[in-house]
Design a protein around this motif. Structure first.
Motif, PDB file in Angstrom:
ATOM      1  N   GLU A 190       0.840  -1.204   0.000  1.00  0.00           N
ATOM      2  CA  GLU A 190       0.000   0.000   0.000  1.00  0.00           C
ATOM      3  C   GLU A 190       0.878   1.258   0.000  1.00  0.00           C
ATOM      4  O   GLU A 190       0.565   2.250  -0.657  1.00  0.00           O
ATOM      5  N   ASP A 243     -12.300   9.747   0.044  1.00  0.00           N
ATOM      6  CA  ASP A 243     -12.862   8.607   0.776  1.00  0.00           C
ATOM      7  C   ASP A 243     -12.362   7.269   0.234  1.00  0.00           C
ATOM      8  O   ASP A 243     -13.154   6.340   0.009  1.00  0.00           O
ATOM      9  N   GLY A 244     -11.083   7.188  -0.009  1.00  0.00           N
ATOM     10  CA  GLY A 244     -10.493   5.928  -0.462  1.00  0.00           C
ATOM     11  C   GLY A 244     -10.743   5.608  -1.926  1.00  0.00           C
ATOM     12  O   GLY A 244     -10.378   4.539  -2.410  1.00  0.00           O
ATOM     13  N   PRO A 299     -11.492   2.153  -6.050  1.00  0.00           N
ATOM     14  CA  PRO A 299     -11.013   2.128  -4.666  1.00  0.00           C
ATOM     15  C   PRO A 299      -9.524   1.794  -4.624  1.00  0.00           C
ATOM     16  O   PRO A 299      -9.043   0.987  -5.431  1.00  0.00           O
ATOM     17  N   LEU A 300      -8.821   2.399  -3.666  1.00  0.00           N
ATOM     18  CA  LEU A 300      -7.369   2.179  -3.577  1.00  0.00           C
ATOM     19  C   LEU A 300      -7.017   0.703  -3.419  1.00  0.00           C
ATOM     20  O   LEU A 300      -6.027   0.230  -3.969  1.00  0.00           O
ATOM     21  N   GLU A 301      -7.847  -0.028  -2.650  1.00  0.00           N
ATOM     22  CA  GLU A 301      -7.579  -1.459  -2.445  1.00  0.00           C
ATOM     23  C   GLU A 301      -7.559  -2.211  -3.771  1.00  0.00           C
ATOM     24  O   GLU A 301      -6.742  -3.097  -4.001  1.00  0.00           O
TER      25      GLU A 301
END
Lengths: 170, 175
Positions: free
Chosen positions: A123, A143-144, B102-104
């Motif tokens: 990450e 918000d991600g 989404p970052l994930e």
């Protein structure tokens, strides 16, 4: 055909060849510039200043065509040297190899990634790479959720056109 | 037109040939390293064009055209390299297509595969050995790494890899 370069081009050749030595000088001692990107910028500005000063000192003997060609040579050389510098400093594959050797023991995939990111996670690596997009205003995180900005859309379109031109997968 | 301007014109024309023929070369020789296609193409076209112009045109200075040709060729290769395997641009392309991600998902779908791809490449190049779920450098890999570490020491590079951009909430180390 005349092979001997005029003064402006000769000075540009010398400036391009001197740049690695300037980089070396800025790598140690009191003149050390620690951030790697800034170090290259300072070195490039120093050689450009040296070349520019030489041109000013011989202004009366120079022609516009000589100056244009010399500037092309210097710009091309700086671009090539910058590309090599980025590979040496931030090359993905070579840094992976270096971290595996530094670890001096077998690493599984996750441990290898952690070694690459200096003990961090994937990450963190993602944030670092996304930093390029965020820093240049091409994307934002809300918000991600990572989404493109208008500048990012233009860059992506240009990227798509270049990929199409070079025959790369879209 | 002066001799120097004629030289610039030869350089510009040969750069035009380079710009048009490299994409054909990249499609024809997909198994050859793309950078090699660029470099061999540039050297071949420059030599060919210079010799042709030398035989057909009145005498002109070499360097003006060579400088312009070199600049355009390097700029062209730089543009290619920027889009070829950039992780950042790959992510940008994907989020532009989907409108956001989404970052994930960015990690799972794009960043992790880019790591795996480079690890596999190092194995394929014989620089790293993969056995029992673990990776170790081969003697060749250690030799290459030692050369690069010497270069890093000479240039005072203490830690490469991460760009070190400042991102809010990101503890990534700086160079």
């Amino acid at each position: 055909m005349t092979i001997l370069p005029p003064l402006a081009i000769l000075a540009a050749l010398v400036a391009a060849l001197v740049l690695p030595l300037v980089l070396l000088g800025l790598s140690h001692g009191p003149w050390r510039v620690a951030p790697l990107g800034r170090r290259f910028h300072v070195a490039a500005l120093l050689v450009l200043a040296g070349w520019g000063t030489t041109m000013l000192l011989h202004w009366a003997t120079l022609s516009a065509v000589d100056l244009f060609a010399a500037f092309c040579l210097l710009a091309g050389a700086l671009l090539a040297e910058f590309t090599l510098w980025t590979l040496v400093c931030w090359g993905f594959s070579i840094t992976l190899l270096l971290e595996l050797v530094r670890a001096d023991r077998p690493l599984d995939r996750d441990a290898w990634i952690a070694a690459y990111t200096g003990g961090g996670t994937i990450e963190q690596f993602t944030h670092d790479r996304l930093g390029v997009l965020l820093h240049h205003g091409m994307a934002r995180v809300d918000d991600g959720l990572l989404s493109p900005t208008p500048r990012g859309l233009v860059t992506a379109r240009l990227d798509g056109l270049l990929r199409l031109w070079f025959g790369l997968r879209p | 037109m002066s001799d120097a301007e004629l030289s610039l014109l030869v350089g510009f024309a040969s750069a035009g040939v380079q710009v048009l023929t490299v994409p054909i070369g990249l499609r024809l020789f997909r198994r050859v390293a793309p950078v090699l296609v660029h470099v061999v193409g540039a050297v071949g076209i420059h030599l060919g064009a210079t010799l042709l112009a030398w035989g057909m045109l009145p005498p002109f200075p070499y360097w003006h055209g060579a400088c312009l040709f070199g600049f355009i060729s390097i700029f062209y290769l730089f543009g290619f390299s920027a889009v070829y395997k950039s992780v950042s641009l790959t992510v940008l392309r994907k989020i532009c297509k989907s409108g956001g991600m989404p970052l994930e998902l960015v990690v799972q779908q794009h960043v992790l595969p880019s790591f795996t791809e480079r690890m596999d490449l190092l194995v394929a190049m014989g620089l790293v050995q993969h056995s029992d779920q673990a990776f170790v450098p081969t003697p060749l890999g250690r030799e290459k790494a030692a050369n690069m570490l010497r270069l890093h020491a000479a240039l005072g590079i203490r830690k490469g890899g991460l760009y070190g951009f400042s991102v809010p909430g990101d503890p990534a180390p700086k160079n």
